[in-house]
Design a protein around this motif. Structure first.
Motif: not given
Lengths: 117, 112
Positions: A45, A89, A91, A107-110, B37, B41-43
């Motif tokens: 990331m 992805m 985020f 974080f959002g769900k992406g 993670q 899904q989000a971390p």
């Protein structure tokens, strides 16, 4: 508690076109940061862009820019001239600055973005 | 290049067998984080260290522990992995808790 909502689970765009990813957040705080992170398939990331809430000017980083609407609690990401390497992805994340040294990313769900040739 | 390094990149363990994941950094950052993670899904933040000060998230299971022997290294110990612990584990660092976090490539854990 703060929440971050990304309403688009998946999006696709043609190479060289422009795409906008949506993000809204909920907070009662006035002092915070907003981030967009990119997570390519099987890769780490990385930070795309950061916005300080006290700044009215929208942040930009080359082809990436944000539309920060503080009153509406909206923080969208615009990618111009999309490239195949932008497939990832994405985020959206929020960080309150009032936690006295325990600031955390929420974080959002992406949104899964696919750039098509 | 300065970076956040995670070893191993892939880890297979057996149900109930303790496992340790490793993170190191050359950024000399004060803060180190561990995230879990799961697929698509989000971390989810498990805990973080601010220097030697350990900060556990309220909903992190006791099965997860962490050690930070020095500035550069941080370990995630899973004492008795269950099938539900299969996930990508991300390490991140930041110079201060309010600064940008830099992520490692992650360790993908498979529990058999």
């Amino acid at each position: 508690a703060q929440t971050v909502t990304q309403s688009q689970p998946e999006m696709s765009v043609q190479e060289a076109e422009t795409v906008t990813l949506s993000c809204t957040y909920d907070t009662s705080e006035n002092n915070y940061y907003l981030f967009w992170y990119k997570q390519p398939p099987s890769r780490q990331m990385i930070l795309v862009i950061r916005q300080e809430a006290y700044k009215q000017q929208n942040a930009t980083e080359n082809r990436f820019s944000v539309n920060f609407q503080k009153a509406a609690k909206s923080f969208s990401l615009k990618i111009s001239d999309s490239q195949l390497g932008d497939t990832a992805m994405y985020f959206c994340a929020f960080m309150s600055l009032t936690q006295g040294g325990s600031e955390k990313l929420v974080f959002g769900k992406g949104t899964k973005l696919t750039v098509n040739p | 290049d300065a970076m956040v390094i995670q070893n191993p990149r892939y880890q297979v363990t057996q149900f109930g067998k303790p496992v340790t994941l490793s993170c190191s950094q050359t950024l000399n950052h004060n803060v180190m984080y561990w995230y879990q993670q799961k697929s698509s899904q989000a971390p989810k933040l498990l805990f973080h260290y601010y220097d030697k000060d350990f900060n556990n998230e309220a909903d992190t299971p006791d099965n997860f522990q962490s050690r930070r022997p020095n500035t550069s290294f941080c370990f995630l110990d899973i004492r008795s992995p269950g099938l539900g612990d299969a996930a990508m584990y991300l390490c991140a660092t930041s110079s201060r808790s309010w600064e940008t976090q830099y992520f490692g490539p992650g360790t993908r854990l498979l529990v058999l």
